[in-house]
Design an enzyme around this catalytic site. Structure first.
Site, PDB file in Angstrom:
ATOM      1  N   ASP A  98       7.236   6.733   3.404  1.00 22.07           N
ATOM      2  CA  ASP A  98       6.842   5.666   2.479  1.00 22.07           C
ATOM      3  C   ASP A  98       8.041   5.107   1.738  1.00 22.07           C
ATOM      4  OD1 ASP A  98       4.132   4.979   2.287  1.00 22.07           O
ATOM      5  OD2 ASP A  98       3.674   7.021   1.642  1.00 22.07           O
ATOM      6  N   LYS A 136       3.144   2.530 -15.586  1.00 22.32           N
ATOM      7  CA  LYS A 136       3.219   2.480 -14.129  1.00 22.32           C
ATOM      8  C   LYS A 136       2.644   1.188 -13.526  1.00 22.32           C
ATOM      9  CE  LYS A 136       2.112   4.723  -9.831  1.00 22.32           C
ATOM     10  NZ  LYS A 136       1.567   5.804  -9.079  1.00 22.32           N
ATOM     11  N   ASP A 183       4.499  -0.990   3.991  1.00 23.20           N
ATOM     12  CA  ASP A 183       5.769  -0.317   3.701  1.00 23.20           C
ATOM     13  C   ASP A 183       5.674   1.179   3.947  1.00 23.20           C
ATOM     14  OD1 ASP A 183       4.093   0.199   1.677  1.00 23.20           O
ATOM     15  OD2 ASP A 183       5.460  -0.247   0.056  1.00 23.20           O
TER      16      ASP A 183
END
Lengths: 1236, 405
Positions: free
Chosen positions: A929, A998, A1155
């Site tokens: 990742d 976040k 991704d």
């Protein structure tokens, strides 16, 4: 006479440029400076050229008269046809003089524009006055003289203004044209009157496209384009139905009306010509040619192809063919072009060839064009020929052939009916009864729908075309009635009890009919045969028992096509239906369905009086101020369906993964499924821009993208059966919300009994009832989604299958089958395995273990080595999970991705127990990742040092966490403010954490605004019980500080983002849409417009349909806000494609979920290396400079007319590329946690 | 109907009073009247005039701008009555048609600078001022304290009564129970006289939504209508007034909301006033008149909505009224569709029997039916038990979510 021709030829390439992108410029970014030089010399060349042309014009005029007269005398006896055909029979005289029907004479030209119109009128009036042919010749001369005087001045002026804008190439081309013109010049006078206008109009259009901010004409043309499309698709229907008479009547309806005629273009006439040509009616084709000319249009290559085809079918004297060919050449075409550019269907090609060979017995088909090779600097190594052969699949030719046949049969059937995973449950007597009942009802419904359809068709057919004719009629004749009924019945079977929006159903029905029609066309045009033949050869590239080839799938396919001599005929002629037609057709079918399907009211409750009531009903749902039409099934029907508990599911064949390797993408129109129509680029309904852009783009620029998609699609998959079995067992038991297996609706919370005896209860009771209903509806849709996925997985459980891929408009790739694919949730990913197995190798087992720990979400902050150690520590838990998943200690259930973790546990168990783990053949995909991939690209773009460290572009002992870093930064700001006595900062003490920031940090990359950021903050703060009275202020403060923090850490990132936003704003404000090209050459346009909805008046309900068109005004806000994230997405997709292509050259199995990159455990290290190499290579390109250059070129063309204040502002903005930092990109190569 | 335009001199004459007003510091001037007389009037719901000085328009404007400065940006648009003349007009309108008996209390929504409040008090009306902007409160409260119970000031927002969100209600949103308890109004039967009168200017942005919400409250006897037939005197935009009072067949204006209000209430136009007569809280002093393409929209209309006494006398009951609303909304979803088609597609009418009985023509479009027709249609359906047997019942329940906009 040919003056206008010349002028048009001169401006030709410029015209081409107008609508699209100057591809010659794009192809190679590095050649820009050379181009500049050439441009300067081009100006000199240009002036010379003009002189030459002027001289040539004079020459032509001088030589014109005698030629015409000679022709006349010579050919006069031949003209005995009623129509006095002006073409190859009549020879040279001006076509306007010999129009087939007198009614067309007085009509004004289609495009009324200034002097052209005036000229045309003059021609007409003169023609009416003068009868004798000699006189006509004279008048022609006179007109010509006038034309000369006027055009000369104009041509000069225009030529000059355009000169600068033109690239080097465009100068050479007109020269060639001039040469051609001089050959046909003297004899070519026949079409002058006709040609004058379209050419000029075309030039004007070109200019218009370059100046899209001149709005008034475009508004009209938007509507016009839709109508134009509608006319064409209707004509296509007639062609398909082989009804040339109807097609011609339809065409005449438009042709004969002054206002409607402008909706016709050459293609419309061509379609009718082709339908006559197919019947071999040469006379009709002739007639259409003259109609075409009288409408002021110029025949295109396809027109000549139709004429020649017709001649090839019927016995015509060679002389006629000769004249036709001559005419073709006169119009600036070459015979070879017929076979290179025209998309032939059925036996058209053979007939054209036959006709040509009558006059040129030795004619040979032109050699195929040499395959071009992409020159992108990023892929130079990839496309160089000295590479290893294309990897083979573990199948023999025979096996692959069988699989292809299976797939083909499935697609020919169009739908697939499969057993659902619920079928293992025992059947109750009630269900059996309900099923019988349903079966009888269905056959009744089938009959009544059929009757209703036939009745409505009958009513429509009686209307004459001219009066109140229903435009839908041909669309209802394309398929056998039975197929329409089957499509409608499908709606009944899949409608959820909550109902569905009318628009969705209508679109669904419409596109199903369209897909069937396309399939039929493919069959009819013999396209399928050709595909079958090529595919047979294509298997040779993939099968293990065939010779190794160094070709890529696309190249190999193209080679086979060339060898088979199919030319471009594998592509169907564009036959898409306008969205409006699709919706209208869908609405019509839906109306029939609602009216026709009825059920006796007492079917479940015999006490009631027997009366037929509608099964589907139409109601409105009100959402604030607007209303949405819904179609809902009657509760009786829903009850019946749920009682029957049917265990078969019917899907469109495109929903099932392919059973053979997908057909490689070779063009935007061709690839993926064998028959099912698939778009290379996904887009919102009705949007046309992307397809247009792809068509305009030279094919070679798309090669990298196509090859990447082929590579992703060629990955073979299989099912992880033990995991699937466990999932199905839980699914059929009661589901498990914690494990993401949706429970059946029977498990939904029951509404509490109504208090007291009041009929509707009080408010709170109502509220609760509603909540229960809502929950049940949600559960139903989740359950159905899981049911579809698992059933499809179960259906292919013993097979090897493939997911053909396509992409969205930014180049992000997606598997085509919608329900079951590797992009899905944890559950679906857990049941997928690579079909190809590879030994684990020395480090494979370790990678599996690390992968497992990654899946658990534990140890995120630890180094890889520590994760491995941890995995070894808990080996006992892992083995326990693998051996007794449901009865053991269930360690796997408490992880982030439980099902994938379980699958991984099982794989580790198997591998570690095998005698030699390194030799253990594993099919298990291991993921890597990107960590906050969007910010990684930003940091690399801006070379932000601190930013690069925090998103792991810099080698580091332990993974860095950007969220913690930002939180830390914000905390620092807060401390400072608190010391200075800022109240909010003081209150916030102890509240700032990774979790709080976040979401905002993550979404900053995707363009979250302060407003949205504040809402996110508010939510987070509420979760951690922040004092409510400060909530607003605190969230406001925090979002400001987060933005500041990011600005501090990613200083260049914010600059780049702002630059992108501001540029997009200015572009959109100038009335243009933001376009760019990825480093791989994929053209991208943002499809956000202030769309003007079209209102469809259908009898059930008026429907508002959004239609898109290139000429609409852009939605500034969306264009602006979406540009930075879209641009970043186009970069991450480029990175993925680059990695995919280079992995292919290294022989790796590779797939991606945006991704997140997957490969075998053995090859993780190689993939990691390639991934980093390609990231460095990608960002070593001057991405922003290239973008700036491209946009300056596109949006600030140095045309003096358009100089305006905003333009200089835009120019300044676009050329002012933000500065970058000092990060050394090469460091990425050694960063372990860049992708991990 | 009264004159529609405020005289241009109004502002000028007010300005003269400005200096005096500033000197007095807006302190109410109490008038000395014999107490026994006061008590008698009070018992009849009519108070003696306290003889308050009414500030002029300019002063009101200054006050509004002042509060605006204290507020953080983003307060929504509000309109105020600033001119004393307009205030007097409104006061006369409000008192028109009042019977001889004791008058109910008047709930004034969002009085702001209090121009109308003082005018009403001077006219002897008992007022409850419901102000949602705390910046206006001190002024109003000092006025309240200077009077002998004729004025009650409450912090709250009438147009955010009984919010739908669950959880604690944060002021200025409030519950009607609490409001009515504070002002001391008891629930009365539907057939009784008006228990409370309300005056307010509907905020433009949420006009339609507020009208729908009031409508649902009315039909379900919720919120303010729990206490009886509360009488609303509200300023709505002219286009909305046209919609509320539209007649069948009027393609532009006749909608579901017209039918439902006309069935539910007596609608009486009291006064029309140009938009320009009202003061806004915009910094640029703009008027911000909502655009209207199809209907005239030059005025704000003072409309009196009195719930009909016989609303629930027939088959329509608060318990089944949501079905009625649902039916009307569905019918008017496509106003040109035929009533028979609608009913048939819902399997509500067997072979047009019902329509025949009601003497509704077979080919009538839904927009041609009078509000009363819809009521009769509903009652007939209700009587024949059509609803309970069909899906209609479920569907109504579903739509509640949408009803509570």
């Amino acid at each position: 006479m040919a003056l206008l021709r010349l002028r048009a030829a001169l401006l030709g390439p410029a015209r081409l440029r107008g609508t699209g992108i100057p591809w010659s410029v794009l192809r190679n970014y590095s050649s820009a400076s050379a181009k500049e030089k050439e441009r300067r010399s081009a100006i000199c060349e240009r002036t010379e050229l003009l002189e030459v042309l002027k001289a040539r014009v004079k020459q032509l005029q001088a030589s014109n008269i005698p030629e015409v007269m000679v022709n006349k005398v010579e050919l006069a006896p031949l003209v005995n046809d009623k129509y006095q055909d002006p073409l190859w029979k009549g020879g040279a005289p001006s076509p306007a003089e010999e129009q087939p029907a007198p009614r067309e004479r007085g009509e004004s030209p289609a495009q009324p524009s200034g002097w052209v119109e005036k000229l045309k009128k003059e021609v007409c009036t003169r023609q009416l006055k003068v009868e004798s042919k000699l006189a006509i010749a004279a008048s022609q001369l006179a007109v010509e003289g006038q034309a000369k005087a006027k055009t000369k001045a104009k041509a000069k002026a225009k030529g000059k203004t355009k000169a600068k804008a033109k690239a080097n190439k465009s100068v050479k081309k007109p020269k060639a044209k001039v040469d051609a013109a001089s050959i046909w010049g003297p004899t070519g006078s026949r079409s002058v009157c006709a040609h004058r206008k379209p050419r000029v109009a075309a030039v004007k259009e070109g200019a218009k496209a370059q100046r899209p901010w001149r709005a008034p004409e475009e508004k009209e043309s938007n509507h016009r384009k839709i109508l134009q499309q509608t006319v064409q698709s209707s004509l296509e229907c007639f062609l398909f139905l082989q009804q040339p008479e109807e097609a011609e009547t339809f065409l005449l309806m438009y042709h004969n009306s002054r206002s409607k005629r402008r909706l016709l273009n050459v293609d419309a006439y061509n379609i009718v010509m082709r339908s006559w040509a197919r019947k071999g009616c040469l006379q009709r084709v002739h007639q259409l040619f003259s109609m075409l000319v009288s409408a002021g249009l110029q025949p295109s290559l396809d027109s000549y192809a139709a004429a020649l085809e017709c001649m090839g079918r019927s016995q015509v004297p060679a002389k006629a063919i000769q004249r036709c060919v001559k005419q073709l050449k006169n119009d600036g075409f070459v015979v070879d072009e017929l076979f290179q550019k025209c998309l032939f269907e059925e036996d058209e090609k053979e007939k054209v060839l036959r006709a040509i060979r009558i006059v040129q017995p030795k004619y040979q088909l032109p050699p195929p064009p040499r395959p071009k090779i992409c020159k992108s600097s990023l892929l130079r190594a990839f496309y160089s020929r000295t590479t290893m052969p294309y990897p083979k699949l573990d199948f023999s030719v025979q096996e692959l052939q069988e699989r292809f046949q299976q797939q083909l049969e499935m697609e020919l059937d169009n739908t697939v009916t499969i057993e659902s995973v619920e079928s293992t449950k025992p059947l109750t007597p009630q269900a059996i009864k309900a099923r019988e009942l349903l079966a009888t009802l269905r056959s009744q419904w089938h009959d009544s729908i059929l009757r209703a359809l036939q009745k409505s068709k009958h009513n429509m057919s009686k209307l004459p075309m001219a009066s109140g004719y229903n435009i839908l009629y041909p669309y209802l004749c394309l398929l056998p009635d039975e197929e329409y009924v089957a499509i409608m019945m499908q709606v009944l079977n899949t409608l959820s009890p909550q109902g569905e929006s009318l628009a969705v159903l209508a679109r669904d029905l419409g596109s199903k009919v369209y897909n069937r029609y396309v399939t039929q066309r493919k069959l009819r045009s013999r396209q399928l045969e050709k595909v079958q033949e090529v595919y047979k050869g294509y298997i040779g590239l993939l099968a293990r028992d065939s010779r190794p080839h160094e070709y890529l799938p696309r190249e190999y396919w193209e080679k086979l096509v060339v060898e088979a001599g199919f030319g471009p005929s594998l592509n169907l002629k564009d036959c898409s239906w306008p969205y409006v037609i699709l919706m209208r057709l869908g609405m019509h079918l839906l109306e029939l369905l609602v009216q026709a399907v009825r059920v006796p009211r007492n079917i479940l409750n015999p006490r009631l009086e027997p009366r037929l009531i509608p099964v589907l009903y139409h109601i409105y749902s009100f959402r604030s101020t607007w209303q949405v039409g819904l179609i809902k099934p009657h509760p009786i029907f829903s009850q019946l369906v749920s009682n029957a508990a049917e265990t078969t599911l019917t899907f469109n064949s495109s929903v099932i993964p392919m059973l053979c390797p997908p057909v490689p993408w070779t063009s935007p129109h061709f690839g993926a499924f064998v028959l099912n129509d698939t778009k290379l680029m996904r887009f919102v309904d009705g949007a046309v821009q992307h397809q247009l852009l792809l068509e305009q783009c030279p094919p070679v620029n798309l090669h990298p993208v196509l090859d990447a998609l082929n590579q992703l699609g060629n990955c073979a998959w299989k099912i992880n059966q033990p995991v699937l079995d466990i999932i199905i067992s839980i699914f059929n038991d009661k589901g498990n919300e914690k494990l993401d297996i949706p429970p059946p609706v029977s498990e939904a919370p029951r509404p509490p009994a109504a208090p007291g005896n009041s009929a509707t209860g009080n408010k709170s009771h109502k509220q609760e009832l509603l909540l229960c209903k809502k929950k049940a509806a949600e559960m139903h849709s989740l359950r159905m989604d899981a049911l579809y996925k698992l059933s499809i997985a179960n259906y292919v459980r013993d097979k090897v299958f493939w997911f053909p891929h396509n992409m969205d408009f930014r180049g992000r790739t997606y598997p085509c089958p919608p329900y079951f694919n590797h992009l899905g949730n944890d559950v679906t990913r857990a049941i997928l395995l690579f079909a190809e197995g590879r030994p684990l190798g020395p480090k494979g087992l370790d990678w599996l273990k690390i992968h497992l720990i990654n899946l658990t979400g534990l140890k995120k902050k630890n180094a890889l080595r520590e994760r491995l150690e941890y995995a070894n520590e808990i080996m006992e838990e892992i083995l326990d999970s693998a051996d007794r998943p449901l009865t053991g200690r269930k360690w796997w259930m408490n992880t982030d991705e439980p099902w994938q973790a379980l699958a991984c546990c099982m794989e580790i168990a198997k591998a570690s127990r095998s005698p030699d783990p390194a030799a253990y053949v594993s099919h298990f995909p291991v993921h890597q990742d990107g960590s906050c991939n969007g910010l990684q690209h930003y940091a690399a773009l801006g070379r932000d040092l601190i930013g690069a460290v925090s998103v792991n572009l810099m080698p580091c002992g332990v993974p860095q966490d950007v969220y913690s870093a930002v939180a830390q930064q914000v905390e620092e700001f807060r401390k400072k403010d608190a010391e200075q006595g800022v109240k909010v900062a003081q209150v916030l003490q102890g509240f700032i954490s990774r979790k709080v920031v976040k979401q905002t940090v993550m979404t900053v990359v995707y363009g979250v605004t302060r407003y949205g950021g504040r809402l996110q903050m508010e939510k987070r703060l509420k979760e951690i019980e922040f004092p409510e009275e400060y909530l607003w202020e605190a969230s406001h403060y925090l979002v400001k500080q987060v933005f500041n923090g990011i600005k501090e850490m990613f200083s260049a990132t914010r600059d780049i983002q702002n630059w992108l936003t501001e540029s997009a704003k200015l572009i959109a404000q100038s009335g243009q849409t933001v376009e760019w090209v990825t480093p791989l050459g994929l053209p991208i346009v943002q499809p956000y417009y202030r769309s003007k909805p079209t209102v469809l008046n259908c009898s059930m309900q008026t429907l508002t349909v959004k239609t898109f068109n290139g000429n609409q005004k852009p939605d500034t806000v969306k264009q602006k806000n979406a540009f930075p994230p879209n641009f970043i997405h186009s970069l991450d997709s480029t990175h993925m494609m680059l990695t995919a292509l280079h992995c292919l050259r290294q022989g790796l199995t590779f797939v991606s979920v945006h991704d997140c990159y997957w490969t075998h455990a053995l090859t993780v290290d190689v993939m990691n290396q390639i991934c980093r190499q390609q990231f460095v290579a990608l960002h070593s390109e001057k991405i922003l400079q290239d973008l700036s250059k491209f946009m300056v070129e596109k949006y600030c063309s140095p045309d003096r007319e358009m100089r305006a204040l905003w333009q200089s502002k835009l120019m300044e903005q676009l050329s002012n590329v933000p500065k970058t930092g000092t990060f050394n990109l090469k460091r990425v190569m050694n960063s372990t946690y860049f992708f991990s | 109907m009264l004159a529609g335009r405020a005289p241009p001199g109004a502002a000028g004459c007010c300005r003269r009073l400005l200096a005096a007003a500033l000197a007095a510091g807006l302190r109410p001037l109490l008038c000395g009247l014999p107490p026994c007389w006061q008590a008698a009037r009070r018992a009849a719901g009519q108070w003696p005039s306290p003889g308050l000085r009414v500030p002029g328009a300019a002063e009101a404007e200054r006050l509004v701008q002042q509060t605006q400065r204290v507020q953080r940006a983003g307060t929504s648009l509000r309109r105020f009555i600033a001119c004393p003349q307009l205030a007097r007009t409104v006061q006369r309108c409000l008192q028109s048609g009042a019977g001889p008996g004791p008058q109910p209390v008047l709930l004034e929504c969002a009085p702001g600078p209090g121009i109308l409040t003082r005018t009403l008090l001077n006219a002897g009306v008992r007022v409850v001022a419901l102000e949602n902007n705390s910046a206006f409160l001190p002024n109003l409260q000092s006025l309240e304290n200077s009077l002998d119970g004729q004025l009650k000031v409450i912090y709250g927002d009438f147009f955010r009564l009984d919010p739908l969100v669950t959880g604690t209600v944060k002021p200025p949103a409030m519950c009607s129970d609490k409001l009515f308890e504070t002002i001391g109004v008891e629930a009365v039967p539907w057939s009784a006289d008006v228990p409370v009168r309300v005056f307010g200017i509907i905020p433009q942005k949420k006009e339609r939504i507020i009208l729908w919400r009031l409508l649902f409250a009315l039909y379900e006897c919720n919120s303010i209508y729990k206490y009886g037939r509360a009488e609303l005197n509200i300023f709505v935009s002219e286009k909305e007034y046209k919609v509320l009072t539209a007649k069948p067949g009027d393609a532009k204006a006749y909608q579901a909301i017209s039918i439902l209000w006309q069935v539910g209430c007596e609608i009486q136009l009291l006064h029309m006033e140009p938009w320009s007569s009202f003061l806004t809280n915009l910094k640029n002093r703009g008027l911000s008149v909502p655009k209207s393409m199809r209907l005239p929209n030059d005025h704000l209309c003072l409309v009196r909505l009195t719930p009909r006494q016989n609303l629930f006398a027939g088959g329509l009951k608060p318990t089944n009224s949501s079905t009625f609303i649902f039916m009307v909304k569905q019918c008017l979803g496509k106003p040109t569709s035929r009533v028979t088609d609608r009913l048939n597609s819902w399997s509500l009418d067997s072979d047009g029997k019902l329509l025949r009985e009601l003497e509704i023509p077979k080919n009538a479009a839904t927009r041609n039916l009078y509000p009363e027709d819809y009521r009769r249609l509903f009652e007939a359906l209700q009587n024949s038990n059509m609803f309970t047997e069909t899906w209609f019942h479920d569907e109504v329940l579903d739509s509640i979510r949408n009803i509570n906009l």
